[in-house]
Design a protein around this motif. Structure first.
Motif, PDB file in Angstrom:
ATOM      1  N   LYS A  10      -6.914 -42.958 -14.938  1.00 55.88           N
ATOM      2  CA  LYS A  10      -5.576 -43.355 -14.491  1.00 55.88           C
ATOM      3  C   LYS A  10      -4.562 -43.245 -15.634  1.00 55.88           C
ATOM      4  O   LYS A  10      -4.808 -43.766 -16.739  1.00 55.88           O
ATOM      5  CB  LYS A  10      -5.657 -44.803 -13.995  1.00 55.88           C
ATOM      6  CG  LYS A  10      -4.415 -45.267 -13.272  1.00 55.88           C
ATOM      7  CD  LYS A  10      -4.612 -46.700 -12.800  1.00 55.88           C
ATOM      8  CE  LYS A  10      -3.298 -47.241 -12.274  1.00 55.88           C
ATOM      9  NZ  LYS A  10      -3.402 -48.680 -12.007  1.00 55.88           N
ATOM     10  N   PRO A  11      -3.434 -42.585 -15.388  1.00 55.47           N
ATOM     11  CA  PRO A  11      -2.436 -42.450 -16.456  1.00 55.47           C
ATOM     12  C   PRO A  11      -1.906 -43.803 -16.917  1.00 55.47           C
ATOM     13  O   PRO A  11      -1.802 -44.739 -16.128  1.00 55.47           O
ATOM     14  CB  PRO A  11      -1.317 -41.633 -15.798  1.00 55.47           C
ATOM     15  CG  PRO A  11      -1.943 -40.972 -14.630  1.00 55.47           C
ATOM     16  CD  PRO A  11      -3.033 -41.889 -14.162  1.00 55.47           C
ATOM     17  N   ARG A  12      -1.582 -43.865 -18.180  1.00 57.95           N
ATOM     18  CA  ARG A  12      -0.984 -45.084 -18.734  1.00 57.95           C
ATOM     19  C   ARG A  12       0.479 -45.146 -18.298  1.00 57.95           C
ATOM     20  O   ARG A  12       1.158 -44.119 -18.240  1.00 57.95           O
ATOM     21  CB  ARG A  12      -1.033 -45.052 -20.263  1.00 57.95           C
ATOM     22  CG  ARG A  12      -2.426 -44.884 -20.831  1.00 57.95           C
ATOM     23  CD  ARG A  12      -3.184 -46.184 -20.809  1.00 57.95           C
ATOM     24  NE  ARG A  12      -4.497 -46.019 -21.415  1.00 57.95           N
ATOM     25  CZ  ARG A  12      -5.326 -47.027 -21.675  1.00 57.95           C
ATOM     26  NH1 ARG A  12      -5.001 -48.263 -21.356  1.00 57.95           N
ATOM     27  NH2 ARG A  12      -6.496 -46.791 -22.228  1.00 57.95           N
ATOM     28  N   THR A  13       0.951 -46.333 -18.061  1.00 59.90           N
ATOM     29  CA  THR A  13       2.358 -46.465 -17.670  1.00 59.90           C
ATOM     30  C   THR A  13       3.240 -46.349 -18.919  1.00 59.90           C
ATOM     31  O   THR A  13       2.786 -46.624 -20.038  1.00 59.90           O
ATOM     32  CB  THR A  13       2.621 -47.832 -17.022  1.00 59.90           C
ATOM     33  OG1 THR A  13       2.390 -48.824 -18.025  1.00 59.90           O
ATOM     34  CG2 THR A  13       1.701 -48.058 -15.831  1.00 59.90           C
ATOM     35  N   PRO A  14       4.497 -45.973 -18.741  1.00 58.77           N
ATOM     36  CA  PRO A  14       5.402 -45.930 -19.888  1.00 58.77           C
ATOM     37  C   PRO A  14       5.455 -47.257 -20.639  1.00 58.77           C
ATOM     38  O   PRO A  14       5.497 -47.283 -21.862  1.00 58.77           O
ATOM     39  CB  PRO A  14       6.755 -45.582 -19.256  1.00 58.77           C
ATOM     40  CG  PRO A  14       6.399 -44.822 -18.011  1.00 58.77           C
ATOM     41  CD  PRO A  14       5.125 -45.445 -17.515  1.00 58.77           C
ATOM     42  N   ASN A  15       5.424 -48.356 -19.893  1.00 51.70           N
ATOM     43  CA  ASN A  15       5.473 -49.670 -20.548  1.00 51.70           C
ATOM     44  C   ASN A  15       4.272 -49.891 -21.460  1.00 51.70           C
ATOM     45  O   ASN A  15       4.392 -50.436 -22.556  1.00 51.70           O
ATOM     46  CB  ASN A  15       5.526 -50.782 -19.492  1.00 51.70           C
ATOM     47  CG  ASN A  15       6.954 -51.236 -19.277  1.00 51.70           C
ATOM     48  OD1 ASN A  15       7.845 -50.892 -20.064  1.00 51.70           O
ATOM     49  ND2 ASN A  15       7.169 -51.976 -18.194  1.00 51.70           N
ATOM     50  N   THR A  16       3.114 -49.492 -20.972  1.00 48.93           N
ATOM     51  CA  THR A  16       1.902 -49.639 -21.795  1.00 48.93           C
ATOM     52  C   THR A  16       2.036 -48.813 -23.067  1.00 48.93           C
ATOM     53  O   THR A  16       1.712 -49.277 -24.169  1.00 48.93           O
ATOM     54  CB  THR A  16       0.667 -49.174 -20.996  1.00 48.93           C
ATOM     55  OG1 THR A  16       0.607 -49.920 -19.793  1.00 48.93           O
ATOM     56  CG2 THR A  16      -0.600 -49.364 -21.783  1.00 48.93           C
ATOM     57  N   GLN A  17       2.513 -47.583 -22.927  1.00 55.33           N
ATOM     58  CA  GLN A  17       2.680 -46.715 -24.105  1.00 55.33           C
ATOM     59  C   GLN A  17       3.701 -47.328 -25.088  1.00 55.33           C
ATOM     60  O   GLN A  17       3.464 -47.355 -26.293  1.00 55.33           O
ATOM     61  CB  GLN A  17       3.161 -45.310 -23.681  1.00 55.33           C
ATOM     62  CG  GLN A  17       2.190 -44.551 -22.789  1.00 55.33           C
ATOM     63  CD  GLN A  17       1.004 -43.968 -23.567  1.00 55.33           C
ATOM     64  OE1 GLN A  17       0.725 -44.335 -24.698  1.00 55.33           O
ATOM     65  NE2 GLN A  17       0.260 -43.055 -22.916  1.00 55.33           N
ATOM     66  N   LEU A  18       4.799 -47.829 -24.528  1.00 54.27           N
ATOM     67  CA  LEU A  18       5.848 -48.414 -25.378  1.00 54.27           C
ATOM     68  C   LEU A  18       5.314 -49.630 -26.137  1.00 54.27           C
ATOM     69  O   LEU A  18       5.542 -49.789 -27.342  1.00 54.27           O
ATOM     70  CB  LEU A  18       7.050 -48.828 -24.529  1.00 54.27           C
ATOM     71  CG  LEU A  18       7.924 -47.679 -24.009  1.00 54.27           C
ATOM     72  CD1 LEU A  18       8.872 -48.173 -22.916  1.00 54.27           C
ATOM     73  CD2 LEU A  18       8.712 -47.058 -25.159  1.00 54.27           C
ATOM     74  N   ASN A  19       4.597 -50.484 -25.433  1.00 53.09           N
ATOM     75  CA  ASN A  19       4.066 -51.692 -26.070  1.00 53.09           C
ATOM     76  C   ASN A  19       3.061 -51.349 -27.160  1.00 53.09           C
ATOM     77  O   ASN A  19       3.068 -51.939 -28.245  1.00 53.09           O
ATOM     78  CB  ASN A  19       3.397 -52.595 -25.025  1.00 53.09           C
ATOM     79  CG  ASN A  19       4.421 -53.257 -24.130  1.00 53.09           C
ATOM     80  OD1 ASN A  19       5.602 -53.361 -24.513  1.00 53.09           O
ATOM     81  ND2 ASN A  19       4.017 -53.669 -22.939  1.00 53.09           N
TER      82      ASN A  19
END
Lengths: 359, 163
Positions: free
Chosen positions: B5-14
């Motif tokens: 499952k792709p990581r969400t932008p929020n997860t990447q940002l955090n």
């Protein structure tokens, strides 16, 4: 009785630097000298006794020792007259004779005690640092030359040679000391000036705490100690007066500095060293090599580069990195601090070329 | 089992903010994120930009801002190994950090734990390559640079940039 002294006894032997492939070693010959003998007589007697020493190319009489010059090294043999009993182990007097200045005198000395103090003062290097140095040394293949030098003594009556693979020689303080000596050898090669004596540098090296930021930082710290000492000496006229911790009467600064010029020149060299190391920190590898060649000689610089480059693995594997900083290479001698800190692993991958926007 | 499952932008940002606090986030538009910050090479640090166009499903691209990307003396930009070469502005080429055919990077992965460490590793090998012209990093089979691959039909498959 012959025993090692100086750099040999503390594991800090270097190739000379200004004269490729040459090690400088120091040894002490202990023999009772009649009180009626002048210092020059003791030195003359030793010089005569050493004539015909196996493989010696030339014998040179120096102010306090007799120098045996071999193909790959110089050995300074210093005679010492053992002190009267009861005696602290191997304490005695060495002889000083200068024909030019018409000086003849004796000096109390305890080189053996100093070597013991030096070795006891240094903390053992951490294993990661030792491993990195051993790897670099293996690639640079310097140990074979040291062995060649040591075989010369195979037939001599020698006691207590330090272990040639002594782990202490890989302590960051010892490597910083070696680099400092190489640097000064090159700086003083074309000068008609006496350089700061090795024993003085050695004592100061042993007093340095281990710098956790690696070898370069250790050398900068070492140079910084001397800079402060020279600045104090120049401003307050308190000249360095380091003593043998195992024999207070033995001064390591009795022949240096001779005057303020000697300290000013040394201070200039130290500032140059520190500024060049700072420049190297900000430079890319090619430029760093040029700087290091200027500081320590092309041979050492090229050998270090070769050692590092051959330690870089082309095999794919997980990427070790320090969070917030970046990649941590496995073979870096200077990477002590990074190795000591916690690192993470990124998945294995292969670099790959492409063209932007091509579909 | 690998995460799909792709990581969400929020997860990447955090994760970026937590792992690479010196990197500044730049909002470039809808579905387009960027971070700018220092990254270690071998002897020196580089200022780099990480640009992630997740709207188009592209992997993040890393560009060197300072000091500028440069060829070896007497060479050309096409000789630099493992670039996503920009023919109109070679200096702005991106670093090619993984083999797309093997799907070594997928949107399920964290940029902070893959792209940044790989880019730092790339910079390390790039500095050594500048010293003696030898690339010591892990390389996918085939040519290592655009220059090396010129005239070879099999290089640069379509997937070279877009997995």
């Amino acid at each position: 009785l012959i025993h090692p002294q100086g750099s040999w006894s503390i594991g800090a032997t270097i190739i000379h630097g200004a004269d490729d492939d040459r090690f400088d070693l120091d040894g002490v010959v202990e023999f009772p000298v009649p009180s009626s003998w002048r210092p020059s007589t003791a030195l003359d007697t030793l010089e005569e006794a050493l004539q015909g020493f196996p493989d010696v190319q030339k014998i040179v009489r120096c102010t306090r020792c007799v120098q045996l010059q071999f193909a790959f090294m110089h050995l300074d043999v210093t005679p010492i007259d053992p002190a009267h009993e009861p005696r602290v182990e191997r304490v005695g007097e060495i002889f000083h004779h200068s024909r030019e200045r018409r000086e003849e005198r004796r000096h109390p000395a305890n080189p053996y005690g100093f070597a013991q103090w030096f070795r006891a003062s240094l903390p053992m290097p951490i294993k990661a640092f030792q491993d990195a140095v051993m790897r670099a040394r293996g690639i640079a293949q310097r140990s074979d030359l040291i062995s060649k030098g040591m075989t010369v003594f195979a037939d001599a009556a020698i006691e207590d040679l330090p272990d040639p693979i002594d782990r202490l020689r890989d302590a960051p303080q010892v490597i910083a000391l070696k680099l400092m000596k190489r640097y000064l050898n090159l700086r003083y090669a074309s000068r008609d000036l006496k350089r700061p004596p090795s024993v003085y540098l050695s004592k100061m090296a042993a007093l340095e705490p281990t710098n956790v930021f690696g070898l370069c930082a250790q050398l900068e710290q070492f140079a910084g100690t001397f800079i402060r000492q020279m600045e104090v000496a120049n401003s307050s006229n308190r000249w360095p007066d380091e003593r043998n911790p195992r024999l207070e009467a033995e001064s390591f600064n009795d022949r240096w500095p001779k005057d303020t010029t000697a300290m000013t020149v040394f201070l200039g060299d130290l500032r140059h060293l520190v500024s060049q190391l700072a420049l190297a920190r900000r430079s890319e590898f090619s430029e760093t090599q040029r700087i290091f060649s200027g500081l320590f000689g092309e041979r050492v610089s090229a050998a270090s580069a070769k050692a590092y480059l051959e330690g870089v693995s082309p095999e794919p594997g997980k990427t070790q990195f320090e969070r917030g900083r970046g990649y941590v290479a496995g073979g870096a001698v200077g990477a002590t601090s990074a190795v000591a800190r916690s690192t993470s692993l990124a998945p294995a991958h292969d670099f790959h070329p492409g063209i932007l926007g091509r579909k | 089992m690998k995460r799909a499952k792709p990581r969400t932008p929020n997860t990447q940002l955090n994760r970026m903010a937590h792992r690479w606090p010196a990197f500044e986030r730049r909002f470039l538009g809808s579905s387009l994120e960027a971070w700018i910050g220092p990254l270690r090479g071998f002897q020196q640090d580089y200022q780099v930009a990480v640009i992630w166009n997740y709207g188009e499903g592209l992997p993040p691209l890393v560009h060197i801002l300072e000091p500028k990307l440069k060829p070896r003396g007497g060479g050309s930009f096409t000789d630099i190994p493992h670039l996503i070469f920009n023919p109109t502005s070679p200096e702005d080429s991106a670093l090619c950090l993984f083999d797309p055919e093997l799907r070594q990077w997928t949107p399920a992965m964290l940029i902070a734990d893959t792209t940044l460490p790989w880019a730092s590793e790339w910079l390390h090998h790039y500095e050594l390559w500048h010293y003696d012209g030898v690339w010591r990093g892990p390389s996918a089979p085939g040519p290592r640079s655009i220059g090396e691959g010129l005239g070879q039909d099999k290089i640069l498959p379509d997937a070279a940039v877009r997995p």
